[in-house]
Write an enzyme that holds these catalytic residues in place. Sequence first.
Site, PDB file in Angstrom:
ATOM      1  N   CYS A  70      30.737  32.376  38.884  1.00  0.00           N
ATOM      2  CA  CYS A  70      31.545  31.759  37.823  1.00  0.00           C
ATOM      3  C   CYS A  70      32.987  31.757  38.331  1.00  0.00           C
ATOM      4  O   CYS A  70      33.217  31.858  39.531  1.00  0.00           O
ATOM      5  CB  CYS A  70      31.354  32.478  36.491  1.00  0.00           C
ATOM      6  SG  CYS A  70      31.799  34.225  36.467  1.00  0.00           S
TER       7      CYS A  70
HETATM    8  C1  RB5 Z   1      35.270  29.621  32.715  1.00  0.00           C
HETATM    9  O1  RB5 Z   1      34.365  29.469  31.673  1.00  0.00           O
HETATM   10  C2  RB5 Z   1      35.393  31.084  33.084  1.00  0.00           C
HETATM   11  O2  RB5 Z   1      35.675  31.840  31.959  1.00  0.00           O
HETATM   12  C3  RB5 Z   1      34.098  31.592  33.696  1.00  0.00           C
HETATM   13  O3  RB5 Z   1      33.765  30.818  34.802  1.00  0.00           O
HETATM   14  C4  RB5 Z   1      34.110  33.016  34.195  1.00  0.00           C
HETATM   15  O4  RB5 Z   1      35.201  33.240  35.040  1.00  0.00           O
HETATM   16  C5  RB5 Z   1      33.965  34.064  33.189  1.00  0.00           C
HETATM   17  O5  RB5 Z   1      33.930  35.262  33.491  1.00  0.00           O
END
Ligand code: RB5
Length: 158
Positions: A70
Amino acid sequence: MEHSRLKIAIDCDDAATGLKKVLFDYLVEKGIQITDLNYRGAGSAMYPDIGYHLARKIKEKEFDRGILLCGTGLGMSIVANKVEGVYAGVCHDVYSAERLCKSNNAQIITLGARVVGPELAKKIIEAWIQSEFEGNGSLAKVKRIHELESETFHALEV
Ligand code: RB5
């Protein structure tokens, strides 16, 4: 387990699609059994749904290990650790990636595409794939984690 026999699943949210492609292609080239789950649920799934989906597949033993990506690696790690018996950690360096397997016996590594570049991410994943749980002094500690989580988790039907 010989690393070419490991069955690995990968997935990401919309912050990490580029890094997912880089790592997927890298592992295919290395002959690793890698599956891109590309989970979108009923529509545009967020990282909690995507991470939970992959973690359940680890619990159900469909895959040996998982890679979740993420923006920071944090959200994916938090949600993957919500599945009893499944353990995840954020690793943005090679040493931590080794210890995640060798000491913590965690099945899932998470990385943040907004934190590490693709070349470092490849090195981290390479170290993680080459590492296995060492047992020994760490065995009682990981067993203790499972005991503690059993006090708060309800058994899930799989
Ligand atoms: C974007 O939604 C961001 O919040 C996600 O990719 C992540 O970094 C969350 O922990």
